[in-house]
Design an enzyme around this catalytic site. Structure first.
Site, PDB file in Angstrom:
ATOM      1  N   ASP A  31       0.875  -1.178   0.000  1.00  0.00           N
ATOM      2  CA  ASP A  31       0.000   0.000   0.000  1.00  0.00           C
ATOM      3  C   ASP A  31       0.909   1.225   0.000  1.00  0.00           C
ATOM      4  O   ASP A  31       2.120   1.096   0.231  1.00  0.00           O
ATOM      5  CB  ASP A  31      -0.909   0.001   1.257  1.00  0.00           C
ATOM      6  CG  ASP A  31      -2.193   0.793   1.016  1.00  0.00           C
ATOM      7  OD1 ASP A  31      -2.089   2.017   0.769  1.00  0.00           O
ATOM      8  OD2 ASP A  31      -3.280   0.208   1.046  1.00  0.00           O
ATOM      9  N   ILE A  32       0.308   2.418  -0.209  1.00  0.00           N
ATOM     10  CA  ILE A  32       1.135   3.627  -0.105  1.00  0.00           C
ATOM     11  C   ILE A  32       1.193   4.112   1.344  1.00  0.00           C
ATOM     12  O   ILE A  32       1.933   5.012   1.677  1.00  0.00           O
ATOM     13  CB  ILE A  32       0.647   4.788  -1.029  1.00  0.00           C
ATOM     14  CG1 ILE A  32      -0.864   5.003  -0.876  1.00  0.00           C
ATOM     15  CG2 ILE A  32       1.026   4.543  -2.472  1.00  0.00           C
ATOM     16  CD1 ILE A  32      -1.355   6.258  -1.590  1.00  0.00           C
ATOM     17  N   ARG A  33       0.352   3.503   2.202  1.00  0.00           N
ATOM     18  CA  ARG A  33       0.441   3.811   3.637  1.00  0.00           C
ATOM     19  C   ARG A  33       0.514   2.506   4.425  1.00  0.00           C
ATOM     20  O   ARG A  33       0.202   1.433   3.891  1.00  0.00           O
ATOM     21  CB  ARG A  33      -0.736   4.679   4.100  1.00  0.00           C
ATOM     22  CG  ARG A  33      -2.074   4.042   3.852  1.00  0.00           C
ATOM     23  CD  ARG A  33      -3.216   5.036   3.912  1.00  0.00           C
ATOM     24  NE  ARG A  33      -4.378   4.466   3.233  1.00  0.00           N
ATOM     25  CZ  ARG A  33      -5.456   3.988   3.840  1.00  0.00           C
ATOM     26  NH1 ARG A  33      -5.545   4.022   5.153  1.00  0.00           N
ATOM     27  NH2 ARG A  33      -6.453   3.483   3.159  1.00  0.00           N
ATOM     28  N   TYR A  50     -16.449   8.014 -10.629  1.00  0.00           N
ATOM     29  CA  TYR A  50     -16.145   6.666 -10.135  1.00  0.00           C
ATOM     30  C   TYR A  50     -16.794   5.610 -11.045  1.00  0.00           C
ATOM     31  O   TYR A  50     -16.142   4.658 -11.479  1.00  0.00           O
ATOM     32  CB  TYR A  50     -16.680   6.557  -8.709  1.00  0.00           C
ATOM     33  CG  TYR A  50     -16.451   5.236  -8.031  1.00  0.00           C
ATOM     34  CD1 TYR A  50     -15.172   4.807  -7.699  1.00  0.00           C
ATOM     35  CD2 TYR A  50     -17.529   4.428  -7.675  1.00  0.00           C
ATOM     36  CE1 TYR A  50     -14.978   3.602  -7.047  1.00  0.00           C
ATOM     37  CE2 TYR A  50     -17.337   3.226  -7.014  1.00  0.00           C
ATOM     38  CZ  TYR A  50     -16.063   2.817  -6.708  1.00  0.00           C
ATOM     39  OH  TYR A  50     -15.872   1.624  -6.059  1.00  0.00           O
ATOM     40  N   LYS A  78     -15.071   2.828 -13.453  1.00  0.00           N
ATOM     41  CA  LYS A  78     -15.316   1.390 -13.271  1.00  0.00           C
ATOM     42  C   LYS A  78     -15.831   0.750 -14.563  1.00  0.00           C
ATOM     43  O   LYS A  78     -15.431  -0.359 -14.911  1.00  0.00           O
ATOM     44  CB  LYS A  78     -16.305   1.149 -12.119  1.00  0.00           C
ATOM     45  CG  LYS A  78     -15.731   1.421 -10.742  1.00  0.00           C
ATOM     46  CD  LYS A  78     -14.599   0.458 -10.401  1.00  0.00           C
ATOM     47  CE  LYS A  78     -14.056   0.650  -9.006  1.00  0.00           C
ATOM     48  NZ  LYS A  78     -12.830  -0.125  -8.747  1.00  0.00           N
TER      49      LYS A  78
HETATM   50  N1  SER Z   1     -19.226   1.608  -2.013  1.00  0.00           N
HETATM   51  C1  SER Z   1     -18.852   2.329  -3.187  1.00  0.00           C
HETATM   52  C2  SER Z   1     -19.111   3.782  -3.032  1.00  0.00           C
HETATM   53  O1  SER Z   1     -20.067   4.130  -2.385  1.00  0.00           O
HETATM   54  C3  SER Z   1     -19.597   1.812  -4.363  1.00  0.00           C
HETATM   55  O2  SER Z   1     -18.864   0.844  -4.989  1.00  0.00           O
HETATM   56  O3  SER Z   1     -18.416   4.547  -3.603  1.00  0.00           O
END
Ligand code: SER
Length: 318
Positions: free
Chosen positions: A34-36, A142, A146
């Site tokens: 991980d980076i942390r 996001y 994806k």
């Molecule tokens: N749990 C995620 C989110 O709320 C959805 O993949 O961003």
């Protein structure tokens, strides 16, 4: 022998999946990165290294040096945070995947796992029992990352005859590592506040029903998918997976069965408009048919374990 690289071992999925993989493949064969810093449970039970998935040179040296045969890429910026810094989130989510896909092709990695999400769906998608194959017009950064990622996974699978596997996770609920910046995170925060304060101010409306899953189901599902024969896996992009669907009101009613004085209030913020574009429930019949998936936890079982475990956490801290 398998040597497994986990990228993102400090995160919500990684912190639990790393330990599960160590049980299956042996502590010393699962390299957590991980980076942390990761939790003591991870750093003390097997190898842990600080590693940035965007640092291509170090990544390839690492993979060669430790003779890595499988990679799990779990590093990502979640939906809420991604809306705050769209281009940065796109960069991190896409570059991490593309770096790994291409490196895996180059060095001949046997299997890759990458998490997708219910965020790949959008407001034009059928909301109830959302099918595996359907309209997909995500309108969050996001979700767009994806969906693009799924297309890339399928592309590498067919074009280079690789073995990249993926799950469209619902909102994940866990008492071990808190999520960060997700739209479904209210369903984790609510348990902490219920125990600490006896009340919760929810950032989604009371009737916002979303697909969710208790983390032990998600971890078992991931291991089962990765252990399945490649020949049975017909979906080369990412599998729909279903756990429990509920809204904040239903979750609050369930918590009240254990803490009768619990109170919930509603103050929807920008995440409401994200949730409004996501499905309410998921049809996971492809996962059931292809690799025998079945979830174990219902709302009651999950709620009782969450409350019990978080209470223990607070008590051991004091
Ligand atoms: N749990 C995620 C989110 O709320 C959805 O993949 O961003």
């Amino acid at each position: 022998m398998e040597n497994i690289l986990v990228i993102g071992s400090s995160g919500q999925i990684g912190s639990e999946l790393t330990l599960a993989l160590r049980k299956v493949y042996g502590n010393n064969n699962v390299f957590a990165t991980d980076i942390r810093e990761s939790s003591k449970e991870i750093t003390q039970s097997g190898p842990f290294h600080l590693l940035d998935v965007l640092d291509e040179k170090r990544l390839i040296h690492f993979v060669i040096r430790y003779k890595i045969t499988q990679i799990y890429i779990l590093a990502a910026v979640l939906s809420g945070n991604a809306e705050k810094l769209p281009l940065q989130a796109w960069d991190i989510n896409m570059k991490s995947l593309l770096n790994i896909l291409d490196l895996s092709r180059e060095v001949g990695i046997k299997k890759v796992f990458w998490p997708s999400s219910i965020a790949v769906f959008g407001k034009t998608t059928p909301k109830v029992n959302t099918p595996q194959l359907t309209i997909m017009e995500p309108n969050t950064v996001y979700g767009i990352s994806k969906l693009a990622g799924e297309r890339w996974c399928e592309y590498y699978n067919y074009k280079y005859d690789m073995d990249i596997r993926s799950i469209r996770y619902p909102g994940l609920i866990s008492y071990k590592t808190e999520a960060g910046g997700g739209t479904t995170d209210y369903a984790v925060e609510i348990f902490y506040d219920a125990i600490e304060k006896g009340s919760y101010d929810c950032f989604l409306k009371s009737d916002t029903k979303l697909p969710m899953m208790f983390m032990p189901d998600a971890i078992r599902g991931t291991v089962e998918l990765m252990e399945s024969e490649k020949s049975v896996l017909k979906i080369k992009s990412s599998y729909n997976l279903s756990g429990i669907s509920f809204d904040p009101q239903q979750l609050s009613d369930e918590i009240k069965k254990f803490i009768p004085e619990f109170k919930i209030s509603y103050n929807p913020d920008f995440r409401q408009s994200i949730a409004d574009t996501w499905p309410q429930s998921i049809d996971d019949s492809n996962a059931r048919t292809d690799w025998g998936w079945k979830s174990d936890y219902d709302l009651n079982k999950m709620t009782s374990i969450m409350l019990e475990e978080i209470k223990n956490k607070f008590e051991t801290k004091i």
